[in-house]
Motif scaffolding. Sequence first.
Motif, PDB file in Angstrom:
ATOM      1  N   VAL A   6       0.836  -1.196   0.000  1.00  0.00           N
ATOM      2  CA  VAL A   6       0.000   0.000   0.000  1.00  0.00           C
ATOM      3  C   VAL A   6       0.872   1.248   0.000  1.00  0.00           C
ATOM      4  O   VAL A   6       1.736   1.427   0.861  1.00  0.00           O
ATOM      5  N   PHE A   7       0.615   2.115  -0.978  1.00  0.00           N
ATOM      6  CA  PHE A   7       1.272   3.411  -1.086  1.00  0.00           C
ATOM      7  C   PHE A   7       0.195   4.491  -1.110  1.00  0.00           C
ATOM      8  O   PHE A   7      -0.969   4.227  -1.418  1.00  0.00           O
ATOM      9  N   ALA A   8       0.601   5.722  -0.815  1.00  0.00           N
ATOM     10  CA  ALA A   8      -0.242   6.899  -1.053  1.00  0.00           C
ATOM     11  C   ALA A   8       0.361   7.681  -2.203  1.00  0.00           C
ATOM     12  O   ALA A   8       1.568   7.615  -2.473  1.00  0.00           O
ATOM     13  N   THR A   9      -0.482   8.424  -2.881  1.00  0.00           N
ATOM     14  CA  THR A   9      -0.002   9.176  -4.038  1.00  0.00           C
ATOM     15  C   THR A   9       0.771  10.422  -3.647  1.00  0.00           C
ATOM     16  O   THR A   9       1.472  11.007  -4.479  1.00  0.00           O
ATOM     17  N   ALA A  10       0.665  10.856  -2.392  1.00  0.00           N
ATOM     18  CA  ALA A  10       1.397  12.038  -1.916  1.00  0.00           C
ATOM     19  C   ALA A  10       1.393  12.000  -0.389  1.00  0.00           C
ATOM     20  O   ALA A  10       0.619  11.260   0.226  1.00  0.00           O
ATOM     21  N   PRO A  11       2.250  12.783   0.258  1.00  0.00           N
ATOM     22  CA  PRO A  11       2.234  12.824   1.727  1.00  0.00           C
ATOM     23  C   PRO A  11       0.903  13.357   2.249  1.00  0.00           C
ATOM     24  O   PRO A  11       0.201  14.100   1.574  1.00  0.00           O
ATOM     25  N   GLY A  12       0.576  12.959   3.486  1.00  0.00           N
ATOM     26  CA  GLY A  12      -0.643  13.460   4.114  1.00  0.00           C
ATOM     27  C   GLY A  12      -1.671  12.363   4.302  1.00  0.00           C
ATOM     28  O   GLY A  12      -1.783  11.445   3.473  1.00  0.00           O
ATOM     29  N   PRO A  13      -2.488  12.440   5.360  1.00  0.00           N
ATOM     30  CA  PRO A  13      -3.441  11.362   5.675  1.00  0.00           C
ATOM     31  C   PRO A  13      -4.598  11.254   4.705  1.00  0.00           C
ATOM     32  O   PRO A  13      -5.227  10.199   4.595  1.00  0.00           O
ATOM     33  N   ALA A  14      -4.951  12.314   3.990  1.00  0.00           N
ATOM     34  CA  ALA A  14      -6.150  12.292   3.134  1.00  0.00           C
ATOM     35  C   ALA A  14      -5.834  11.927   1.685  1.00  0.00           C
ATOM     36  O   ALA A  14      -6.694  12.044   0.821  1.00  0.00           O
ATOM     37  N   GLN A  15      -4.612  11.495   1.406  1.00  0.00           N
ATOM     38  CA  GLN A  15      -4.235  11.222   0.020  1.00  0.00           C
ATOM     39  C   GLN A  15      -4.791   9.872  -0.446  1.00  0.00           C
ATOM     40  O   GLN A  15      -4.921   8.931   0.346  1.00  0.00           O
ATOM     41  N   PRO A  16      -5.151   9.764  -1.731  1.00  0.00           N
ATOM     42  CA  PRO A  16      -5.627   8.479  -2.269  1.00  0.00           C
ATOM     43  C   PRO A  16      -4.558   7.400  -2.131  1.00  0.00           C
ATOM     44  O   PRO A  16      -3.360   7.678  -2.215  1.00  0.00           O
ATOM     45  N   LEU A  17      -4.995   6.165  -1.910  1.00  0.00           N
ATOM     46  CA  LEU A  17      -4.076   5.049  -1.738  1.00  0.00           C
ATOM     47  C   LEU A  17      -3.925   4.292  -3.054  1.00  0.00           C
ATOM     48  O   LEU A  17      -4.819   4.268  -3.897  1.00  0.00           O
ATOM     49  N   ALA A  18      -2.762   3.666  -3.199  1.00  0.00           N
ATOM     50  CA  ALA A  18      -2.491   2.843  -4.377  1.00  0.00           C
ATOM     51  C   ALA A  18      -2.007   1.482  -3.904  1.00  0.00           C
ATOM     52  O   ALA A  18      -1.098   1.397  -3.072  1.00  0.00           O
ATOM     53  N   ASP A  19      -2.633   0.426  -4.428  1.00  0.00           N
ATOM     54  CA  ASP A  19      -2.224  -0.939  -4.094  1.00  0.00           C
ATOM     55  C   ASP A  19      -1.304  -1.434  -5.212  1.00  0.00           C
ATOM     56  O   ASP A  19      -1.741  -1.627  -6.347  1.00  0.00           O
ATOM     57  N   VAL A  20      -0.027  -1.639  -4.882  1.00  0.00           N
ATOM     58  CA  VAL A  20       0.965  -2.035  -5.880  1.00  0.00           C
ATOM     59  C   VAL A  20       1.303  -3.506  -5.681  1.00  0.00           C
ATOM     60  O   VAL A  20       1.752  -3.907  -4.597  1.00  0.00           O
ATOM     61  N   ARG A  21       1.066  -4.327  -6.713  1.00  0.00           N
ATOM     62  CA  ARG A  21       1.409  -5.741  -6.631  1.00  0.00           C
ATOM     63  C   ARG A  21       2.928  -5.894  -6.742  1.00  0.00           C
ATOM     64  O   ARG A  21       3.564  -5.314  -7.615  1.00  0.00           O
ATOM     65  N   LEU A  22       3.478  -6.690  -5.859  1.00  0.00           N
ATOM     66  CA  LEU A  22       4.928  -6.849  -5.810  1.00  0.00           C
ATOM     67  C   LEU A  22       5.481  -7.366  -7.142  1.00  0.00           C
ATOM     68  O   LEU A  22       6.520  -6.901  -7.624  1.00  0.00           O
ATOM     69  N   ARG A  23       4.780  -8.297  -7.758  1.00  0.00           N
ATOM     70  CA  ARG A  23       5.271  -8.878  -9.012  1.00  0.00           C
ATOM     71  C   ARG A  23       5.148  -7.920 -10.190  1.00  0.00           C
ATOM     72  O   ARG A  23       5.692  -8.182 -11.263  1.00  0.00           O
ATOM     73  N   ASP A  24       4.424  -6.823 -10.012  1.00  0.00           N
ATOM     74  CA  ASP A  24       4.327  -5.836 -11.093  1.00  0.00           C
ATOM     75  C   ASP A  24       5.487  -4.836 -11.076  1.00  0.00           C
ATOM     76  O   ASP A  24       5.647  -4.057 -12.018  1.00  0.00           O
ATOM     77  N   ILE A  25       6.266  -4.839 -10.009  1.00  0.00           N
ATOM     78  CA  ILE A  25       7.347  -3.855  -9.878  1.00  0.00           C
ATOM     79  C   ILE A  25       8.527  -4.244 -10.769  1.00  0.00           C
ATOM     80  O   ILE A  25       9.059  -5.357 -10.679  1.00  0.00           O
ATOM     81  N   GLU A  26       8.913  -3.325 -11.635  1.00  0.00           N
ATOM     82  CA  GLU A  26      10.129  -3.500 -12.424  1.00  0.00           C
ATOM     83  C   GLU A  26      11.333  -2.862 -11.727  1.00  0.00           C
ATOM     84  O   GLU A  26      12.451  -3.380 -11.810  1.00  0.00           O
ATOM     85  N   ASP A  27      11.100  -1.736 -11.070  1.00  0.00           N
ATOM     86  CA  ASP A  27      12.197  -1.049 -10.383  1.00  0.00           C
ATOM     87  C   ASP A  27      11.600  -0.197  -9.273  1.00  0.00           C
ATOM     88  O   ASP A  27      10.696   0.613  -9.515  1.00  0.00           O
ATOM     89  N   TYR A  28      12.082  -0.411  -8.061  1.00  0.00           N
ATOM     90  CA  TYR A  28      11.595   0.338  -6.906  1.00  0.00           C
ATOM     91  C   TYR A  28      12.793   0.953  -6.181  1.00  0.00           C
ATOM     92  O   TYR A  28      13.776   0.271  -5.873  1.00  0.00           O
ATOM     93  N   THR A  29      12.716   2.247  -5.910  1.00  0.00           N
ATOM     94  CA  THR A  29      13.721   2.947  -5.110  1.00  0.00           C
ATOM     95  C   THR A  29      13.014   3.618  -3.950  1.00  0.00           C
ATOM     96  O   THR A  29      12.092   4.408  -4.148  1.00  0.00           O
ATOM     97  N   ALA A  30      13.441   3.300  -2.744  1.00  0.00           N
ATOM     98  CA  ALA A  30      12.774   3.820  -1.547  1.00  0.00           C
ATOM     99  C   ALA A  30      13.067   5.300  -1.364  1.00  0.00           C
ATOM    100  O   ALA A  30      14.072   5.830  -1.839  1.00  0.00           O
ATOM    101  N   ALA A  31      12.155   5.961  -0.654  1.00  0.00           N
ATOM    102  CA  ALA A  31      12.454   7.301  -0.154  1.00  0.00           C
ATOM    103  C   ALA A  31      13.531   7.191   0.923  1.00  0.00           C
ATOM    104  O   ALA A  31      13.736   6.128   1.516  1.00  0.00           O
ATOM    105  N   LEU A  32      14.223   8.269   1.159  1.00  0.00           N
ATOM    106  CA  LEU A  32      15.284   8.258   2.151  1.00  0.00           C
ATOM    107  C   LEU A  32      14.692   8.309   3.554  1.00  0.00           C
ATOM    108  O   LEU A  32      13.841   9.154   3.846  1.00  0.00           O
ATOM    109  N   VAL A  33      15.119   7.390   4.412  1.00  0.00           N
ATOM    110  CA  VAL A  33      14.651   7.355   5.801  1.00  0.00           C
ATOM    111  C   VAL A  33      15.465   8.364   6.594  1.00  0.00           C
ATOM    112  O   VAL A  33      16.690   8.282   6.663  1.00  0.00           O
TER     113      VAL A  33
END
Length: 679
Positions: free
Chosen positions: A651-678
């Motif tokens: 589960v991802f959100a399209t932007a920061p903030g609690p009211a942002q729409p959510l996106a369900d990303v299937r793991l097998r659909d990912i070609e390339d993922y780079t995390a945000a910096l912690v």
Amino acid sequence: MLHPTSGDVAVRRMRSCALSAVFSCFAGGVWCQTDPSMAAASVAVPSKPATITWQSGNATVNALPAEFAQLYTSLTALSTAGGRVATKKIVVKKGSSIEDALREEGVYGGKTMPIQVDQYVCGLNPEVCKVPNGRPDWTIQPNATIVVPDIQLEPVIVHRTANKSAKDTLQGIVRDREGCPTFDDACLLYLKNLNRRQLEEIDQNFIGKLTVPTRAYRATIVLDPPVAVDPLLLPGMAGIRKQVVPAMSVKQFSADGNAGAVEGTRARVLKLIGYPSNGGAGFALPSAGVTQVTVMDNSVDAEHCMLKNVKLFEAGDILASPRPPCGGRADAQKARDHGTHVVGLIAALTDTDAGPGLNPRAMVNVMAMNVDQLTDEKYAAIQYDRIGRLYSSPDAPDVVNMSFEYRTKGAGQNDLLWEAMKQQEGNTLFVVAAGNDGKLLSPGSDCNVRPACQHSPHVITVGALSFDERPTMHLGSSEKSNFGSAVHVGAPGFNIVSTIAMNRVGVLSGTSQAAPLVTGVASLLYLKDGKLRPAQVKNRIIYTSDLFPSLYNSMLGGRLNAERALDFERANVKRKGRPLERLVLKDNPLIPFADVEQQSKAFSIRFGQIRRLKFEPDLKHYVLYYTEDSNKESGELLRRFVRLPSDRGIVFATAPGPAQPLADVRLRDIEDYTAALVR
């Protein structure tokens, strides 16, 4: 380590003059050449040991007596084994004790004199000192002359770790280590510079580990006559090997350009490293702010017309006028132009084609060294002091570029340059060149290239790559970058255009040219967020690099990608058949993987630990970069080649903030993922 000398008085004096000339140049902060006749005399001197440079490793001043006790125990063993420390005569002034006289002469340092010092000096003066029951008994007259070891002792300031509790004061911690004359505003600034990336303010309420300036001592011990072997290898001398400073041999990692070959112009290099020259996603050069960069190198033409915000540490003028017109081409000469070329790759003006100039907001402080003189352990030790002084001013560096290797020589183990670097683990990122010898640098191999082989969270080692879209480690037909698991990331390093002395531009090749490209991007990360810790910047640069299967056996990461590194506020998600999305991770499920290299052995990590996950269609599996803690970006970055034994949604959100729409990303659909910096 041992300093070559000769019994010939004339040659010894000539060498002394040459060394004095070098120190005179050094004191002005410039790289220079001594008189050729002196240099020739120095080369002709037979190589025999004549001095030992010793430096205490004390964490507090209270540890000094034990260190001086060990030193004099070892010197006694040296005498027993046939070596001899040179001596000199001093006068014990009326009203002074032996202890006062020896302290004033610099025979030892610290608050109290160990009995081993007294015993050693007593043995040099049998007419006036006896040792009944092991304790020296002196019978001397006022203003008497005695013999003492020829030891040139000087106090030096080192950086040590202290644990501050709630009951400790900053004044008390500094006072106990005698690193500042007084606890004043200058000392407080020094303390804050040494700890400036702490999450909490450095004040009386701070609790935790602090890096603190601490008084130590360095001694130059003259041997007369010199022994035929390294005295540290004689019986009884092993106890001080860890305190004896070795000399270094140094090599810069540049080769001449290849005439007629494709050149690494600004446009070509910026395209290859994905530099966001027009303000890419997540990055636009701010209108204010600077990052502090230190370049350790040979001479730099700080007055070059294409360089701005460049100054020489402890500096004077280097090159005379008149200067030729700005931007003329010339053949680069490594001995003269190496430093200027490196600085230009970091901070040259960006409105020319002279070279990348990645960060025009970088304030570059050049620590000029004569690399040939690093074979003298006393000169090498002085570089340690200079690094320390960087942190006593507002110019304390965010990033240090080191486009050279050094190797220690002899049995001495007190590598002061590495010690100076190690003390800045929480403050400064050191970007170092891997070397151009085509050599494997990995744990378990003969990895003696320093600092490239020094495994530390604040050292990033850079290999050099070709201009090919699928790059190789080759630098032309005859040279190849060093490679292996000790190399973290690569950048273009062949025929790179940059500034050279006297307002001109030229080309050089090598990992010396690749390293400053990484330095430039690291300095941009600090420009965007000055609170980042060195390990965060190092890991970010590695896992955001462009990954190529052909490089997986050559380095931990791939080719530097500036835009991906700088776009760290949100995750970059590339799904099959979709454009790149910038999303915010909302959950942290446990994800099972199968390790391809360990016969599909299963393991599980939280999705939040993943820093990069990229599918490699040619290999038909994923490359995974992760840290051991979901909330710790600065943990060690690990790489594994994996398969996904199962699928699930993230589960991802399209932007920061609690009211942002959510996106369900299937793991097998990912070609390339780079995390945000912690953070």
